[in-house]
Design a protein around this motif. Structure first.
Motif, PDB file in Angstrom:
ATOM      1  N   ILE A  62       0.842  -1.206   0.000  1.00 49.50           N
ATOM      2  CA  ILE A  62       0.000   0.000   0.000  1.00 49.50           C
ATOM      3  C   ILE A  62       0.871   1.248   0.000  1.00 49.50           C
ATOM      4  O   ILE A  62       0.646   2.191  -0.766  1.00 49.50           O
ATOM      5  N   LYS A  63       1.879   1.245   0.851  1.00 49.75           N
ATOM      6  CA  LYS A  63       2.772   2.395   0.949  1.00 49.75           C
ATOM      7  C   LYS A  63       3.529   2.618  -0.348  1.00 49.75           C
ATOM      8  O   LYS A  63       3.649   3.754  -0.832  1.00 49.75           O
ATOM      9  N   GLU A  64       4.051   1.534  -0.935  1.00 54.71           N
ATOM     10  CA  GLU A  64       4.815   1.643  -2.178  1.00 54.71           C
ATOM     11  C   GLU A  64       3.953   2.131  -3.339  1.00 54.71           C
ATOM     12  O   GLU A  64       4.459   2.764  -4.270  1.00 54.71           O
ATOM     13  N   ALA A  65       2.659   1.841  -3.289  1.00 54.10           N
ATOM     14  CA  ALA A  65       1.741   2.264  -4.358  1.00 54.10           C
ATOM     15  C   ALA A  65       1.309   3.718  -4.203  1.00 54.10           C
ATOM     16  O   ALA A  65       0.601   4.251  -5.045  1.00 54.10           O
ATOM     17  N   GLY A  66       1.721   4.338  -3.116  1.00 53.72           N
ATOM     18  CA  GLY A  66       1.348   5.733  -2.899  1.00 53.72           C
ATOM     19  C   GLY A  66       0.131   5.920  -2.022  1.00 53.72           C
ATOM     20  O   GLY A  66      -0.398   7.026  -1.905  1.00 53.72           O
ATOM     21  N   GLY A  67      -0.334   4.836  -1.408  1.00 53.08           N
ATOM     22  CA  GLY A  67      -1.494   4.919  -0.523  1.00 53.08           C
ATOM     23  C   GLY A  67      -2.802   4.622  -1.228  1.00 53.08           C
ATOM     24  O   GLY A  67      -2.882   4.605  -2.453  1.00 53.08           O
ATOM     25  N   ILE A  68      -3.830   4.390  -0.450  1.00 53.77           N
ATOM     26  CA  ILE A  68      -5.158   4.087  -0.985  1.00 53.77           C
ATOM     27  C   ILE A  68      -5.886   5.382  -1.327  1.00 53.77           C
ATOM     28  O   ILE A  68      -5.993   6.278  -0.492  1.00 53.77           O
ATOM     29  N   GLU A  69      -6.377   5.475  -2.540  1.00 56.42           N
ATOM     30  CA  GLU A  69      -7.117   6.661  -2.972  1.00 56.42           C
ATOM     31  C   GLU A  69      -8.521   6.661  -2.379  1.00 56.42           C
ATOM     32  O   GLU A  69      -8.989   7.664  -1.844  1.00 56.42           O
ATOM     33  N   LEU A  70      -9.218   5.522  -2.501  1.00 57.83           N
ATOM     34  CA  LEU A  70     -10.572   5.415  -1.969  1.00 57.83           C
ATOM     35  C   LEU A  70     -10.748   4.029  -1.384  1.00 57.83           C
ATOM     36  O   LEU A  70     -10.454   3.028  -2.034  1.00 57.83           O
ATOM     37  N   PHE A  71     -11.217   3.979  -0.147  1.00 52.26           N
ATOM     38  CA  PHE A  71     -11.504   2.701   0.487  1.00 52.26           C
ATOM     39  C   PHE A  71     -13.005   2.517   0.570  1.00 52.26           C
ATOM     40  O   PHE A  71     -13.726   3.384   1.064  1.00 52.26           O
ATOM     41  N   LEU A  72     -13.484   1.363   0.084  1.00 50.44           N
ATOM     42  CA  LEU A  72     -14.903   1.041   0.098  1.00 50.44           C
ATOM     43  C   LEU A  72     -15.133  -0.115   1.069  1.00 50.44           C
ATOM     44  O   LEU A  72     -14.502  -1.160   0.958  1.00 50.44           O
ATOM     45  N   GLY A  73     -16.027   0.070   2.030  1.00 41.99           N
ATOM     46  CA  GLY A  73     -16.300  -0.990   2.988  1.00 41.99           C
ATOM     47  C   GLY A  73     -17.715  -0.935   3.513  1.00 41.99           C
ATOM     48  O   GLY A  73     -18.470  -0.001   3.224  1.00 41.99           O
ATOM     49  N   GLY A  74     -18.053  -1.948   4.283  1.00 35.14           N
ATOM     50  CA  GLY A  74     -19.354  -1.994   4.932  1.00 35.14           C
ATOM     51  C   GLY A  74     -19.158  -2.180   6.422  1.00 35.14           C
ATOM     52  O   GLY A  74     -18.035  -2.203   6.914  1.00 35.14           O
ATOM     53  N   ILE A  75     -20.266  -2.303   7.147  1.00 33.89           N
ATOM     54  CA  ILE A  75     -20.156  -2.509   8.586  1.00 33.89           C
ATOM     55  C   ILE A  75     -21.015  -3.690   9.014  1.00 33.89           C
ATOM     56  O   ILE A  75     -21.940  -4.100   8.308  1.00 33.89           O
ATOM     57  N   GLY A  76     -20.709  -4.224  10.191  1.00 31.51           N
ATOM     58  CA  GLY A  76     -21.522  -5.260  10.780  1.00 31.51           C
ATOM     59  C   GLY A  76     -22.554  -4.642  11.716  1.00 31.51           C
ATOM     60  O   GLY A  76     -22.477  -3.457  12.052  1.00 31.51           O
ATOM     61  N   PRO A  77     -23.526  -5.423  12.171  1.00 36.10           N
ATOM     62  CA  PRO A  77     -24.525  -4.916  13.113  1.00 36.10           C
ATOM     63  C   PRO A  77     -23.920  -4.403  14.417  1.00 36.10           C
ATOM     64  O   PRO A  77     -24.542  -3.596  15.119  1.00 36.10           O
ATOM     65  N   ASP A  78     -22.712  -4.866  14.738  1.00 38.43           N
ATOM     66  CA  ASP A  78     -22.033  -4.390  15.941  1.00 38.43           C
ATOM     67  C   ASP A  78     -21.118  -3.200  15.657  1.00 38.43           C
ATOM     68  O   ASP A  78     -20.341  -2.778  16.508  1.00 38.43           O
ATOM     69  N   GLY A  79     -21.222  -2.655  14.452  1.00 44.22           N
ATOM     70  CA  GLY A  79     -20.482  -1.445  14.116  1.00 44.22           C
ATOM     71  C   GLY A  79     -19.044  -1.660  13.718  1.00 44.22           C
ATOM     72  O   GLY A  79     -18.271  -0.707  13.661  1.00 44.22           O
ATOM     73  N   HIS A  80     -18.673  -2.906  13.402  1.00 44.02           N
ATOM     74  CA  HIS A  80     -17.279  -3.106  12.990  1.00 44.02           C
ATOM     75  C   HIS A  80     -17.094  -2.774  11.517  1.00 44.02           C
ATOM     76  O   HIS A  80     -17.986  -2.988  10.698  1.00 44.02           O
TER      77      HIS A  80
END
Length: 253
Positions: free
Chosen positions: A91-109
């Motif tokens: 990740i660091k060598e690529a220059g970092g993440i431009e956009l991170f896409l994620g979801g959450i669980g019912p417990d907020g993780h």
């Protein structure tokens, strides 16, 4: 922080797809300029619902991407911690993440950073609690014996380093977690709440997921939709963007 409230899963999914498309096109990727899209976790390849198969079947095979430009955590690595450390290095060598896409669980993780996870955690091996195992059992026809009890996951700190974060929250069963993420304070028990402090975070939900919100919260964010919709309207094309690389984004915080 932006909160996008749409009618249902289909509308929210379409809005998210248009938004990410516009962000990629406006970024102007090329042979030596990569748009790094971050995605959550890694499971062993011998599982029928492993992350490699899921991503190829549902995403990668539908877009123009080289296999060499996809990097997924390998749950079969001989040294799992070394695999996690190498992923952070990539990740660091690529220059970092431009956009991170994620979801959450019912417990907020967020990703597999379950309650109690450090808000500065990095990519690591994570033991899954029973709620997460039960939630993932539908991938395995309800057979709990086949659901992995551990996974490789990026950390909260890893995601916080992304230049932009998009979090999808759908369904009434996640309404309380979304309430905790938006309307209450930052807590390692509700790890998604960390993104209140992210400079460019977009939370996206359907009507069912907003059921625990205060009325004034819903009115406030719905009142901003005429502005937020400028992020997906118009829908940009690569040719138009190439003609005007200096054009500014229609709206940002």
């Amino acid at each position: 922080m932006k909160l996008i409230i749409l009618e249902d899963y289909l509308q929210a999914s379409e809005w998210a797809a248009k938004y990410i498309r516009n962000q990629i096109i406006q970024f102007g990727p090329g042979p030596n300029k990569y748009f790094i899209l971050g995605l959550p976790t890694g499971l062993p390849r011998d599982h029928p619902e492993n992350y490699h198969s899921f991503m190829w079947n549902n995403f990668f095979k539908h877009i123009d991407i080289r296999p060499t430009n996809t990097h997924i955590l390998d749950g079969n690595a001989a040294d799992l911690q070394a695999e996690c450390d190498a992923f952070e290095k990539k990740i660091k060598e690529a220059g970092g993440i431009e956009l991170f896409l994620g979801g959450i669980g019912p417990d907020g993780h967020i990703t597999f950073n379950e309650p109690g996870s450090s808000l500065v955690s990095r990519t690591r091996v994570k033991t899954l609690d029973m709620d997460t195992i039960l939630a993932n059992s539908w991938f395995f026809n309800g057979d709990l014996s086949k659901v992995p009890t551990m996974a490789l996951t990026v950390g909260v700190g890893t995601v916080m380093d992304a230049r932009e974060v998009v979090v999808l929250i759908m369904g009434a069963h996640k309404a309380f977690a979304l309430h905790k993420a938006i309307e209450e304070g930052i807590s390692h028990i509700w790890t998604v709440s960390a993104f209140q402090q992210h400079p460019h975070a977009v939370f996206m939900c359907d009507e069912d997921a907003k059921l625990e919100f205060k009325v004034k919260t819903v009115k406030y964010f719905k009142g901003l939709m005429f502005v937020h919709n400028k992020l997906v309207e118009p829908l940009y094309s690569i040719k138009e963007t190439e003609k005007s690389q200096s054009s500014k984004k229609p709206y940002s915080d």
